[in-house]
Structure formats: structure tokens, C-alpha cells
Design a protein around this motif. Structure first.
Motif, mmCIF file in Angstrom:
data_model
loop_
_atom_site.group_PDB
_atom_site.id
_atom_site.type_symbol
_atom_site.label_atom_id
_atom_site.label_comp_id
_atom_site.label_asym_id
_atom_site.label_seq_id
_atom_site.Cartn_x
_atom_site.Cartn_y
_atom_site.Cartn_z
ATOM 1 N N ILE A 75 58.504 3.125 83.380
ATOM 2 C CA ILE A 75 58.432 3.091 84.844
ATOM 3 C C ILE A 75 57.165 3.770 85.348
ATOM 4 O O ILE A 75 56.457 3.234 86.199
ATOM 5 C CB ILE A 75 59.688 3.753 85.468
ATOM 6 C CG1 ILE A 75 60.891 2.833 85.261
ATOM 7 C CG2 ILE A 75 59.486 4.042 86.947
ATOM 8 C CD1 ILE A 75 62.210 3.410 85.690
ATOM 9 N N GLU A 76 56.860 4.923 84.795
ATOM 10 C CA GLU A 76 55.622 5.620 85.194
ATOM 11 C C GLU A 76 54.399 4.740 84.960
ATOM 12 O O GLU A 76 53.516 4.653 85.810
ATOM 13 C CB GLU A 76 55.466 6.920 84.396
ATOM 14 C CG GLU A 76 56.348 8.051 84.889
ATOM 15 C CD GLU A 76 56.399 9.210 83.891
ATOM 16 O OE1 GLU A 76 56.934 10.261 84.262
ATOM 17 O OE2 GLU A 76 55.919 9.063 82.748
ATOM 18 N N TYR A 116 54.313 1.490 84.672
ATOM 19 C CA TYR A 116 54.380 0.273 85.475
ATOM 20 C C TYR A 116 53.894 0.533 86.896
ATOM 21 O O TYR A 116 53.189 -0.268 87.499
ATOM 22 C CB TYR A 116 55.821 -0.245 85.500
ATOM 23 C CG TYR A 116 55.980 -1.555 86.223
ATOM 24 C CD1 TYR A 116 55.505 -2.737 85.654
ATOM 25 C CD2 TYR A 116 56.597 -1.623 87.473
ATOM 26 C CE1 TYR A 116 55.633 -3.943 86.312
ATOM 27 C CE2 TYR A 116 56.739 -2.822 88.138
ATOM 28 C CZ TYR A 116 56.256 -3.987 87.550
ATOM 29 O OH TYR A 116 56.387 -5.164 88.209
ATOM 30 N N GLU A 117 54.257 1.702 87.417
ATOM 31 C CA GLU A 117 53.882 2.025 88.795
ATOM 32 C C GLU A 117 52.431 2.488 88.909
ATOM 33 O O GLU A 117 51.889 2.570 89.994
ATOM 34 C CB GLU A 117 54.817 3.120 89.347
ATOM 35 C CG GLU A 117 56.216 2.576 89.619
ATOM 36 C CD GLU A 117 57.201 3.647 90.046
ATOM 37 O OE1 GLU A 117 56.866 4.844 89.899
ATOM 38 O OE2 GLU A 117 58.280 3.280 90.518
ATOM 39 N N ARG A 118 51.861 2.832 87.758
ATOM 40 C CA ARG A 118 50.488 3.372 87.786
ATOM 41 C C ARG A 118 49.683 2.643 86.712
ATOM 42 O O ARG A 118 49.260 3.218 85.730
ATOM 43 C CB ARG A 118 50.575 4.887 87.490
ATOM 44 C CG ARG A 118 49.287 5.627 87.470
ATOM 45 C CD ARG A 118 49.541 7.146 87.508
ATOM 46 N NE ARG A 118 50.585 7.624 86.610
ATOM 47 C CZ ARG A 118 50.450 7.827 85.300
ATOM 48 N NH1 ARG A 118 49.302 7.603 84.731
ATOM 49 N NH2 ARG A 118 51.441 8.295 84.573
#
Ligand code: ADP
Ligand code: ADP
Length: 225
Positions: A219-220, A222-224
Motif C-alpha cells: 500500500i505504501e 502503491y500510494e507513493r
């Protein structure tokens, strides 16, 4: 149980530096996936943790122990490869038992561990077959079984699914993840497949040309991006 620490890990072949100071703190029971293009140093990193490749500089810790100078067999790890490395002339049971036998474990304990692994992997019906009488997925399970019976602190996966067709790859990916969670064995999984990396890892280490570009949860990352 044991976590893994990589401290400023460096690998050179002659004048060529392959890994430029890798740091990682892998928690007990965590699964990290090392992902990156071909030639970026994934295999080299894994083989250093396994003890199959010498460390140029830096330290590797498994639990509290610095393992840099330990033989592979003393590191309490089990490795799963893409080519399975099954012995063709041995049955499934013999393949799973072999690594324990050469370590001098008692027959009763070997039988107990093989049966346990066969149950976990649903290989009971196939214990007396030879590898050529198995499907690709079943062979991959036997390779997993050989690792599980060792009761290792650490699993090392080197592109274990790359010989399977796409459908089976997805199925085995889920199975490996379920199994790793159930056993809670700290794991490093190497792949060049981004989807595999996103699905499998608690955290991903994105490696490029021997440098860690990103290290975080799917998630980290993917968001960045
Ligand atoms: P990956 O697993 O990411 O494909 P590798 O770890 O296999 O990458 O290889 C990283 C780099 O190290 C490559 O450039 C490869 O050519 C080089 N390399 C690997 N093994 C050796 C070796 N024994 N001697 C010299 N160079 C090597
Ligand atoms: P075995 O490979 O049957 O365990 P060895 O003692 O000859 O027997 O293994 C040498 C080293 O190879 C092991 O200690 C380990 O680091 C590495 N190894 C690789 N793969 C495996 C595996 N599936 N199970 C075990 N060890 C593996």
C-alpha cells in the motif's frame, strides 16, 4: 523464531560492485519480497543470506547470530528453487526425507515430519510416487515439503513459481502465502514479477542496480509510486 537483519551488505565480483550496501530489518514471521529487473542482484542477495555466496562487506544476522561465517547447513534456513531440485529416482516421501536423513535424524522423527508436511501440503496420496508421475503444482509442493520438514527459522524462495503456467502460478502463490502465514516462518521471496511481489509481501524491497529504491508495504508503495 527469528528475524533477519541486513547491515550495509555489499557484494563485489572483482572490481564490479553488484550490491551497494543493503540495509533491512525483517521482523520475526514477516515475508518480504525482493523485486527488480533481471540482473539487479536479487539472487546474489538471497544466496548471501543462504551462505551460498560470500559477503564482501557488511553483516547478516539471523535472530541474534551473525551468520556471515557460518556454513549454509548451520544457518537454519531452507531454500525453495524454481527448478525444484527433486531427485527423479526417489519417491515423494524419500525426496522429503533426504535432507533430514543426511543430517542423521532418527527414522521415527523423519517419518513424523514427512507425514506432517504431507498433511499440510495435501500430498498424502502421492507419497509413493516419483516426481515424473506428478503435475507441476504437485512437484512445487514437494519442493515446499522438503523445506518445511527442516523446521527452519527462515525460508528463502528464489523465483519458485517461474516454471509454472500462469494459472498455476496464481494458485501456488496463494498457497505459499497461506502456508507462510500458518507456519509463521520469516521469509525472503525473490521475483521479477511485480504482481507476485504486490500479492505476497508484507513488505517489498525494490532493488535496482544493486541499490534499494523503495522498501515498504504494498500500500505504501502503491500510494507513493
Ligand atoms: P538477479 O537475480 O536480480 O537477476 P543476480 O544476482 O543473478 O541478479 O546478478 C546480479 C549481477 O551480478 C549480474 O550483473 C550478474 O551478471 C552478476 N553476477 C552474478 N554472479 C556473478 C559471478 N559469479 N561473477 C561475476 N558476476 C556475477
Ligand atoms: P539439503 O540440500 O538436502 O538440505 P545439504 O546439506 O547438502 O542438504 O544442503 C546444502 C545447503 O543447500 C543447505 O544447508 C541449504 O543452505 C541449501 N539448501 C538449499 N535448499 C535447500 C532445501 N530445499 N532444503 C534445503 N537446503 C537447501
Amino acid at each position: 523464531m527469528a528475524g533477519i537483519k541486513l547491515e550495509n551488505l555489499i557484494k563485489s565480483y572483482g572490481d564490479t560492485r553488484i550490491l551497494h550496501g543493503i540495509d533491512a530489518d525483517i521482523a520475526d514471521g514477516e515475508m518480504i519480497v525482493v523485486v527488480g529487473p533481471s540482473g539487479c542482484g536479487k539472487s546474489t542477495l538471497l544466496r548471501m543470506v543462504a551462505g551460498l555466496e560470500a559477503v564482501t562487506a557488511g553483516r547478516i544476522l539471523i535472530g541474534e547470530r551473525v551468520v556471515n561465517d557460518l556454513e549454509p547447513s548451520q544457518r537454519d534456513i531452507a531454500m525453495v528453487f524454481q527448478n525444484y531440485a527433486l531427485y527423479p529416482h526417489m519417491t515423494v516421501r524419500q525426496n522429503m526425507a533426504y535432507g533430514l536423513k543426511i543430517r542423521g535424524m532418527s527414522r521415527a522423527e523423519i517419518a513424523r515430519r514427512v507425514d506432517e508436511a504431507a498433511d499440510i501440503l495435501e500430498l498424502r496420496p502421492y507419497l509413493d510416487r516419483k516426481p515424473r508421475q506428478l503435475s507441476g503444482g504437485q512437484r512445487q509442493r514437494v519442493a515446499m515439503g522438503r523445506a518445511i520438514v527442516r523446521h527452519p527459522q527462515v525460508f528463502l524462495f528464489d523465483e519458485p513459481l517461474s516454471n509454472l503456467d500462469a494459472k498455476l502460478r496464481v494458485q501456488m502463490r496463494l498457497e505459499i502465502r497461506k502456508l507462510q502465514r500458518r507456519l509463521g516462518v520469516t521469509s525472503i521471496y525473490v521475483t521479477h514479477d511485480q504482481v507476485e511481489a504486490m500479492t505476497l509481501g508484507d513488505r517489498l524491497m525494490v532493488l535496482n542496480k544493486g541499490v534499494v529504491e523503495q522498501f515498504g508495504s504494498p500500500i505504501e508503495l502503491y500510494e507513493r509510486p
